[in-house]
Design a protein around this motif. Structure first.
Motif, PDB file in Angstrom:
ATOM      1  N   ARG A  35     -55.700 -55.140 -16.887  1.00 29.87           N
ATOM      2  CA  ARG A  35     -56.150 -55.099 -18.279  1.00 29.87           C
ATOM      3  C   ARG A  35     -55.537 -56.234 -19.068  1.00 29.87           C
ATOM      4  O   ARG A  35     -54.436 -56.695 -18.747  1.00 29.87           O
ATOM      5  CB  ARG A  35     -55.723 -53.774 -18.927  1.00 29.87           C
ATOM      6  CG  ARG A  35     -56.740 -52.702 -18.673  1.00 29.87           C
ATOM      7  CD  ARG A  35     -56.462 -51.515 -19.551  1.00 29.87           C
ATOM      8  NE  ARG A  35     -56.376 -50.341 -18.697  1.00 29.87           N
ATOM      9  CZ  ARG A  35     -55.711 -49.257 -18.994  1.00 29.87           C
ATOM     10  NH1 ARG A  35     -55.053 -49.168 -20.112  1.00 29.87           N
ATOM     11  NH2 ARG A  35     -55.700 -48.239 -18.179  1.00 29.87           N
ATOM     12  N   ASN A  66     -57.213 -37.025 -21.848  1.00 32.47           N
ATOM     13  CA  ASN A  66     -58.115 -38.167 -21.694  1.00 32.47           C
ATOM     14  C   ASN A  66     -57.323 -39.384 -21.228  1.00 32.47           C
ATOM     15  O   ASN A  66     -56.266 -39.685 -21.768  1.00 32.47           O
ATOM     16  CB  ASN A  66     -58.795 -38.509 -23.030  1.00 32.47           C
ATOM     17  CG  ASN A  66     -59.770 -37.443 -23.476  1.00 32.47           C
ATOM     18  OD1 ASN A  66     -59.772 -37.035 -24.624  1.00 32.47           O
ATOM     19  ND2 ASN A  66     -60.594 -36.970 -22.570  1.00 32.47           N
ATOM     20  N   GLY A  67     -57.855 -40.024 -20.194  1.00 28.43           N
ATOM     21  CA  GLY A  67     -57.223 -41.248 -19.705  1.00 28.43           C
ATOM     22  C   GLY A  67     -56.064 -41.007 -18.754  1.00 28.43           C
ATOM     23  O   GLY A  67     -55.378 -41.947 -18.353  1.00 28.43           O
ATOM     24  N   SER A  68     -55.816 -39.754 -18.373  1.00 28.07           N
ATOM     25  CA  SER A  68     -54.672 -39.474 -17.472  1.00 28.07           C
ATOM     26  C   SER A  68     -54.956 -39.888 -16.031  1.00 28.07           C
ATOM     27  O   SER A  68     -54.038 -39.920 -15.209  1.00 28.07           O
ATOM     28  CB  SER A  68     -54.295 -37.989 -17.536  1.00 28.07           C
ATOM     29  OG  SER A  68     -55.418 -37.185 -17.255  1.00 28.07           O
ATOM     30  N   GLY A  69     -56.225 -40.155 -15.689  1.00 30.47           N
ATOM     31  CA  GLY A  69     -56.531 -40.658 -14.348  1.00 30.47           C
ATOM     32  C   GLY A  69     -57.297 -39.685 -13.465  1.00 30.47           C
ATOM     33  O   GLY A  69     -57.392 -39.894 -12.245  1.00 30.47           O
ATOM     34  N   LYS A  70     -57.883 -38.649 -14.050  1.00 28.82           N
ATOM     35  CA  LYS A  70     -58.596 -37.629 -13.255  1.00 28.82           C
ATOM     36  C   LYS A  70     -59.773 -38.249 -12.494  1.00 28.82           C
ATOM     37  O   LYS A  70     -59.934 -38.039 -11.290  1.00 28.82           O
ATOM     38  CB  LYS A  70     -59.093 -36.488 -14.171  1.00 28.82           C
ATOM     39  CG  LYS A  70     -57.988 -35.818 -14.964  1.00 28.82           C
ATOM     40  CD  LYS A  70     -58.495 -34.699 -15.841  1.00 28.82           C
ATOM     41  CE  LYS A  70     -59.436 -35.132 -16.946  1.00 28.82           C
ATOM     42  NZ  LYS A  70     -58.832 -36.014 -17.970  1.00 28.82           N
ATOM     43  N   THR A  71     -60.604 -38.997 -13.228  1.00 26.88           N
ATOM     44  CA  THR A  71     -61.775 -39.604 -12.579  1.00 26.88           C
ATOM     45  C   THR A  71     -61.339 -40.654 -11.565  1.00 26.88           C
ATOM     46  O   THR A  71     -61.916 -40.777 -10.482  1.00 26.88           O
ATOM     47  CB  THR A  71     -62.718 -40.208 -13.644  1.00 26.88           C
ATOM     48  OG1 THR A  71     -63.219 -39.126 -14.435  1.00 26.88           O
ATOM     49  CG2 THR A  71     -63.887 -40.953 -13.021  1.00 26.88           C
ATOM     50  N   THR A  72     -60.295 -41.392 -11.891  1.00 29.41           N
ATOM     51  CA  THR A  72     -59.773 -42.390 -10.948  1.00 29.41           C
ATOM     52  C   THR A  72     -59.364 -41.716  -9.642  1.00 29.41           C
ATOM     53  O   THR A  72     -59.738 -42.166  -8.548  1.00 29.41           O
ATOM     54  CB  THR A  72     -58.569 -43.121 -11.585  1.00 29.41           C
ATOM     55  OG1 THR A  72     -59.020 -43.789 -12.767  1.00 29.41           O
ATOM     56  CG2 THR A  72     -57.946 -44.126 -10.636  1.00 29.41           C
ATOM     57  N   HIS A 208     -61.374 -31.364 -18.805  1.00 31.45           N
ATOM     58  CA  HIS A 208     -60.395 -31.707 -19.836  1.00 31.45           C
ATOM     59  C   HIS A 208     -59.484 -30.528 -20.113  1.00 31.45           C
ATOM     60  O   HIS A 208     -58.305 -30.667 -20.385  1.00 31.45           O
ATOM     61  CB  HIS A 208     -61.098 -32.082 -21.142  1.00 31.45           C
ATOM     62  CG  HIS A 208     -61.795 -33.387 -21.067  1.00 31.45           C
ATOM     63  ND1 HIS A 208     -63.138 -33.501 -20.909  1.00 31.45           N
ATOM     64  CD2 HIS A 208     -61.297 -34.637 -21.081  1.00 31.45           C
ATOM     65  CE1 HIS A 208     -63.452 -34.773 -20.853  1.00 31.45           C
ATOM     66  NE2 HIS A 208     -62.365 -35.477 -20.951  1.00 31.45           N
TER      67      HIS A 208
END
Ligand SMILES: Nc1ncnc2c1ncn2[C@@H]1O[C@H](COP(=O)(O)OP(=O)(O)OP(=O)(O)O)[C@@H](O)[C@H]1O
Length: 230
Positions: A35, A66-72, A208
């Motif tokens: 980033r 949100n943004g903690s990396g679940k989807t990653t 979430h």
């Protein structure tokens, strides 16, 4: 019920030893994204040694802000994204319901099932039976001949989920599967999960927040790049 391991050291944990009851084991998963952070691009870590396991017949919730990396983490588990370090061991077949439906706008629901059934190498009879059951269980048979770009958001979510469920995989990884569902469909969704769990299938649900904790065997929280048992 197995505990989700927490890595206490900064180096990745070794792979878990083989266990016939375990369908999925991720150990020491690290991932950073590039980033722009003034004055130059930097690698920003998202996962820093996350461990996650899934036993046969288990329903596990993966939560985190949100943004903690679940989807990653989910994308790494399905092989859609490469981890920087760590291991993922899978046993059996895998179904994945991504957060954003991956569909073809001009194809109808029926055509999607045909296409995916072919990719899963299902016989015509099995595909027919599974498709009808999913239309009925999720309540969208009247949209069988409707193109994806003409579906409502909730019906599109049903198609997205139905495509993951179609081959009745051993492991189901569902990323925010019920976000667009009405109450009736939400109840139907849990009926489908319960049926599959009773047949020894395993389900990992990213959300979430967890509204109905009693529906899960275990809840795991992603925080500071690691997975913690709740
Ligand atoms: N391709 C990418 N390039 C750069 N950063 C990314 C990329 N994908 C995700 N990120 C960042 O990684 C972090 C984790 O994102 P991720 O989507 O995994 O979180 P999440 O827990 O699923 O979030 P949400 O609950 O909002 O869906 C976020 O800060 C996000 O901005």
């Amino acid at each position: 019920m197995s505990a989700t391991a927490q890595t206490s050291a900064d180096r990745p944990a070794p792979p878990l030893p083989p266990d016939p009851a375990r369908l999925l084991a991720a150990t020491g998963v690290h991932k950073a994204y590039q980033r722009w952070r003034w004055p130059r691009p930097r690698r920003v870590p998202v996962l820093m040694g996350a461990d996650l396991s899934l036993e046969r017949g288990e329903v596990v919730g993966l939560v985190g802000e949100n943004g903690s990396g679940k989807t990653t983490l989910m994308r790494i588990l399905v092989g859609d994204l490469a981890a920087d370090a760590g291991t993922v061991q899978l046993t059996g077949t895998l179904g994945y319901c991504p957060q954003q439906p991956v569909v073809y706008p001009r194809l109808t629901c029926d055509e999607h099932f045909e296409l995916f059934g072919g990719a899963y190498r299902m016989t015509a009879a099995r595909l027919h039976e599974a498709r009808l059951a999913l239309y009925e269980e999720l309540g969208f048979e009247r949209f069988a001949a409707t193109r994806a770009d003409q579906l409502s958001g909730g019906t599109l979510a049903k198609l997205n989920l139905g495509l993951a469920l179609l081959p009745d995989p051993d492991i189901l990884l569902l990323d925010e599967p019920y976000a667009g569902f009405d109450w009736d469909t939400y109840q139907k969704f849990w009926g489908l999960v319960a049926q599959r769990r009773a047949r020894g299938r395993s389900v990992l649900i990213v959300s979430h927040f967890i509204a109905d904790q009693q529906r899960f065997d275990r809840i795991v929280t992603l925080r500071e790049g690691r997975a913690w048992s709740v």
